[in-house]
Design a protein around this motif. Structure first.
Motif, PDB file in Angstrom:
ATOM      1  N   SER A 105      -1.029  -7.509  -8.486  1.00 50.39           N
ATOM      2  CA  SER A 105      -1.869  -8.703  -8.361  1.00 50.39           C
ATOM      3  C   SER A 105      -2.796  -8.678  -7.153  1.00 50.39           C
ATOM      4  O   SER A 105      -3.700  -9.510  -7.057  1.00 50.39           O
ATOM      5  N   SER A 106      -2.599  -7.749  -6.225  1.00 51.55           N
ATOM      6  CA  SER A 106      -3.426  -7.711  -5.014  1.00 51.55           C
ATOM      7  C   SER A 106      -4.629  -6.793  -5.211  1.00 51.55           C
ATOM      8  O   SER A 106      -4.494  -5.568  -5.283  1.00 51.55           O
ATOM      9  N   THR A 107      -5.803  -7.395  -5.283  1.00 52.68           N
ATOM     10  CA  THR A 107      -7.038  -6.613  -5.430  1.00 52.68           C
ATOM     11  C   THR A 107      -7.245  -5.715  -4.215  1.00 52.68           C
ATOM     12  O   THR A 107      -7.650  -4.553  -4.358  1.00 52.68           O
ATOM     13  N   ARG A 108      -6.996  -6.256  -3.026  1.00 50.51           N
ATOM     14  CA  ARG A 108      -7.194  -5.464  -1.800  1.00 50.51           C
ATOM     15  C   ARG A 108      -6.282  -4.242  -1.782  1.00 50.51           C
ATOM     16  O   ARG A 108      -6.719  -3.133  -1.467  1.00 50.51           O
ATOM     17  N   VAL A 168      -5.340   1.590  -2.172  1.00 53.44           N
ATOM     18  CA  VAL A 168      -4.578   2.710  -2.745  1.00 53.44           C
ATOM     19  C   VAL A 168      -5.527   3.679  -3.442  1.00 53.44           C
ATOM     20  O   VAL A 168      -5.410   4.905  -3.288  1.00 53.44           O
ATOM     21  N   GLY A 169      -6.483   3.152  -4.195  1.00 53.03           N
ATOM     22  CA  GLY A 169      -7.441   4.018  -4.871  1.00 53.03           C
ATOM     23  C   GLY A 169      -8.257   4.835  -3.895  1.00 53.03           C
ATOM     24  O   GLY A 169      -8.414   6.049  -4.060  1.00 53.03           O
ATOM     25  N   GLU A 170      -8.776   4.182  -2.848  1.00 50.35           N
ATOM     26  CA  GLU A 170      -9.610   4.887  -1.880  1.00 50.35           C
ATOM     27  C   GLU A 170      -8.808   5.898  -1.071  1.00 50.35           C
ATOM     28  O   GLU A 170      -9.229   7.057  -0.900  1.00 50.35           O
ATOM     29  N   LEU A 171      -7.640   5.477  -0.571  1.00 50.89           N
ATOM     30  CA  LEU A 171      -6.852   6.364   0.288  1.00 50.89           C
ATOM     31  C   LEU A 171      -6.295   7.549  -0.483  1.00 50.89           C
ATOM     32  O   LEU A 171      -6.212   8.668   0.048  1.00 50.89           O
ATOM     33  N   SER A 172      -5.896   7.344  -1.732  1.00 47.30           N
ATOM     34  CA  SER A 172      -5.381   8.464  -2.521  1.00 47.30           C
ATOM     35  C   SER A 172      -6.495   9.462  -2.833  1.00 47.30           C
ATOM     36  O   SER A 172      -6.275  10.682  -2.817  1.00 47.30           O
ATOM     37  N   ARG A 173      -7.696   8.961  -3.089  1.00 47.02           N
ATOM     38  CA  ARG A 173      -8.830   9.878  -3.314  1.00 47.02           C
ATOM     39  C   ARG A 173      -9.132  10.675  -2.053  1.00 47.02           C
ATOM     40  O   ARG A 173      -9.382  11.891  -2.113  1.00 47.02           O
ATOM     41  N   VAL A 208       0.842  -1.207   0.000  1.00 40.94           N
ATOM     42  CA  VAL A 208       0.000   0.000   0.000  1.00 40.94           C
ATOM     43  C   VAL A 208       0.873   1.252   0.000  1.00 40.94           C
ATOM     44  O   VAL A 208       0.613   2.221  -0.730  1.00 40.94           O
ATOM     45  N   ALA A 209       1.936   1.244   0.813  1.00 37.31           N
ATOM     46  CA  ALA A 209       2.831   2.404   0.867  1.00 37.31           C
ATOM     47  C   ALA A 209       3.472   2.655  -0.490  1.00 37.31           C
ATOM     48  O   ALA A 209       3.552   3.803  -0.959  1.00 37.31           O
ATOM     49  N   CYS A 210       3.931   1.592  -1.144  1.00 40.11           N
ATOM     50  CA  CYS A 210       4.529   1.741  -2.477  1.00 40.11           C
ATOM     51  C   CYS A 210       3.494   2.230  -3.482  1.00 40.11           C
ATOM     52  O   CYS A 210       3.789   3.091  -4.328  1.00 40.11           O
ATOM     53  N   GLY A 211       2.283   1.695  -3.394  1.00 36.87           N
ATOM     54  CA  GLY A 211       1.229   2.133  -4.296  1.00 36.87           C
ATOM     55  C   GLY A 211       0.862   3.588  -4.103  1.00 36.87           C
ATOM     56  O   GLY A 211       0.635   4.318  -5.077  1.00 36.87           O
ATOM     57  N   MET A 212       0.809   4.040  -2.850  1.00 38.04           N
ATOM     58  CA  MET A 212       0.498   5.440  -2.569  1.00 38.04           C
ATOM     59  C   MET A 212       1.604   6.359  -3.071  1.00 38.04           C
ATOM     60  O   MET A 212       1.333   7.436  -3.627  1.00 38.04           O
ATOM     61  N   ALA A 213       2.860   5.963  -2.887  1.00 36.40           N
ATOM     62  CA  ALA A 213       3.976   6.785  -3.355  1.00 36.40           C
ATOM     63  C   ALA A 213       3.927   6.935  -4.874  1.00 36.40           C
ATOM     64  O   ALA A 213       4.237   8.009  -5.413  1.00 36.40           O
ATOM     65  N   GLN A 214       3.520   5.884  -5.565  1.00 35.82           N
ATOM     66  CA  GLN A 214       3.411   5.954  -7.018  1.00 35.82           C
ATOM     67  C   GLN A 214       2.198   6.767  -7.451  1.00 35.82           C
ATOM     68  O   GLN A 214       2.299   7.638  -8.327  1.00 35.82           O
ATOM     69  N   GLU A 215       1.056   6.507  -6.828  1.00 31.15           N
ATOM     70  CA  GLU A 215      -0.188   7.150  -7.235  1.00 31.15           C
ATOM     71  C   GLU A 215      -0.183   8.649  -6.951  1.00 31.15           C
ATOM     72  O   GLU A 215      -0.645   9.453  -7.770  1.00 31.15           O
ATOM     73  N   VAL A 216       0.343   9.052  -5.809  1.00 29.13           N
ATOM     74  CA  VAL A 216       0.260  10.454  -5.388  1.00 29.13           C
ATOM     75  C   VAL A 216       1.495  11.258  -5.775  1.00 29.13           C
ATOM     76  O   VAL A 216       1.391  12.405  -6.212  1.00 29.13           O
ATOM     77  N   LEU A 217       2.677  10.645  -5.636  1.00 30.28           N
ATOM     78  CA  LEU A 217       3.920  11.391  -5.844  1.00 30.28           C
ATOM     79  C   LEU A 217       4.695  10.955  -7.081  1.00 30.28           C
ATOM     80  O   LEU A 217       5.733  11.531  -7.390  1.00 30.28           O
TER      81      LEU A 217
END
Length: 369
Positions: free
Chosen positions: A276-279, A284-289, A253-262
């Motif tokens: 591969s992780s749906t969860r 990441v989608g919800e928290l970044s929004r 999740v941390a890696c996904g947030m760093a990519q999505e936001v920054l």
């Protein structure tokens, strides 16, 4: 800062709003650096003055906090209390090589459970006071938080004393024993501090940010700086170590947030499990929004964003069960029983939780409690 950003500045932006958002997210130093390096003359004088004043005051406060951390470190060593310093000046120095490159307002010290009482006495002898009640009260109503706060009025400093990294019953990607057993050594002047090594720090930052729902940019910035600057770390090993604690999703999740936001790409070895992780992708989608909209990350769960740490259903059930029976300070405030009757709070707590959930359902019938 690109040319379009400069054009936006020249066209005029709400600098008051921008400063307030930077303050909320703990990134005023980033804002200062961006403006001073690329568009300082386009910033209104009052906004420049406010940023410069904050930078100067933060530098002075950072020196004070670093000096106090060194003093306490000497006392902890003399008292035979193993400890880890994390966040605050230690994290700023470890990540940025500078005590004043990130915002912080307190010191965080981690000890083992067996040394909590000794550490509390040491802080009290050093001029710190806990305003949350005496030790018996804290043990009864606050121990589920696994941390106590101590303030020193004379120095205007504060210490968060931790003996774990999250609330009772929750998984976390790094353990206290791991942090205390093999610390990294940081030298602040003539004082050597114990701090997490890079791999442990990655898990700690990922766990802390996820626990708090990645509510503020400062936490995401810290993790992104670590990822971007430490790509040679064994990130597969880091993820596996977190997975052993049933909290591997926090790293993803941390890696996904760093990519999505920054826009910071994840380490190559984690790209596949992240995709591969749906969860993880949903979180990441919800928290970044929510981060972009400024919404509380806890959402429907009220103040239970900690539950985001739980990737297993059994952990979520255990956490909710423990929170349903463990007395809190709000229980004492609602019903002030004399000390000999405090065990009755364990009986009353589930009924109070149930009543609150029922009331929440009635107020918001379409929302889950």
């Amino acid at each position: 800062m690109c040319s379009s950003d400069l054009n936006s500045l020249k066209a005029g932006i709400d600098h008051r709003r921008l400063y307030d958002l930077a303050a909320l997210h703990g990134v005023r130093l980033c804002l200062y650096q961006c403006f001073s390096s690329a568009a300082w003359n386009d910033v209104p004088p009052d906004a420049r003055h406010e940023l410069e004043e904050f930078r100067r005051s933060h530098q002075a406060r950072s020196l004070l906090f670093a000096s106090e951390l060194k003093r306490l470190a000497v006392l902890f060593v003399a008292g035979g209390i193993p400890f880890i310093s994390f966040k605050g000046p230690a994290l700023s120095f470890a990540l940025y090589g500078d005590l004043a490159q990130r915002e912080y307002n307190d010191l965080d010290i981690l000890v083992s459970r067996e040394h909590v009482d000794d550490a509390q006495r040491l802080l009290e002898d050093a001029g710190y006071r806990n305003r949350q009640g005496d030790r018996l009260f804290r043990r009864m109503f606050l121990s589920h938080q696994r941390q106590f706060r101590f303030d020193c009025e004379e120095l205007a400093t504060a210490v968060d004393l931790h003996w774990d990294l999250t609330s009772i019953g929750l998984p976390f990607p790094v353990t206290v024993d791991e942090l205390l057993d093999s610390p990294q050594r940081l030298s602040l002047g003539n004082t050597v501090l114990s701090a997490p090594d890079d791999g442990e720090l990655a898990r700690l930052l990922a766990g802390h940010g996820t626990k708090e729902g990645w509510l503020y940019l400062k936490w995401l910035r810290d993790f992104a700086v670590l990822v971007d600057g430490k790509r040679d770390l064994d990130w597969t090993k880091i993820h596996y170590a977190a997975e052993r604690q049933h909290a591997g999703d926090t790293v993803l999740v941390a890696c996904g947030m760093a990519q999505e936001v920054l826009g910071i790409p994840p380490p190559g070895s984690l790209e596949s499990p992240l995709r591969s992780s749906t969860r993880v992708r949903a979180l990441v989608g919800e928290l970044s929004r929510r981060l972009r909209r400024g919404e509380p990350a806890s959402g429907r769960a009220g103040n239970l964003s900690d539950i985001l740490l739980c990737q297993r259903k059994i952990d979520r059930i255990l956490f909710m069960a423990l929170m349903a029976i463990h007395p809190t300070a709000s229980d004492h405030a609602a019903l002030r029983l004399p000390e000999p009757l405090w065990p009755l709070y364990y009986v009353a707590r589930p009924f109070r939780v149930g009543a609150n959930l029922l009331a929440a359902r009635r107020r918001h019938p379409r929302q889950e409690p």
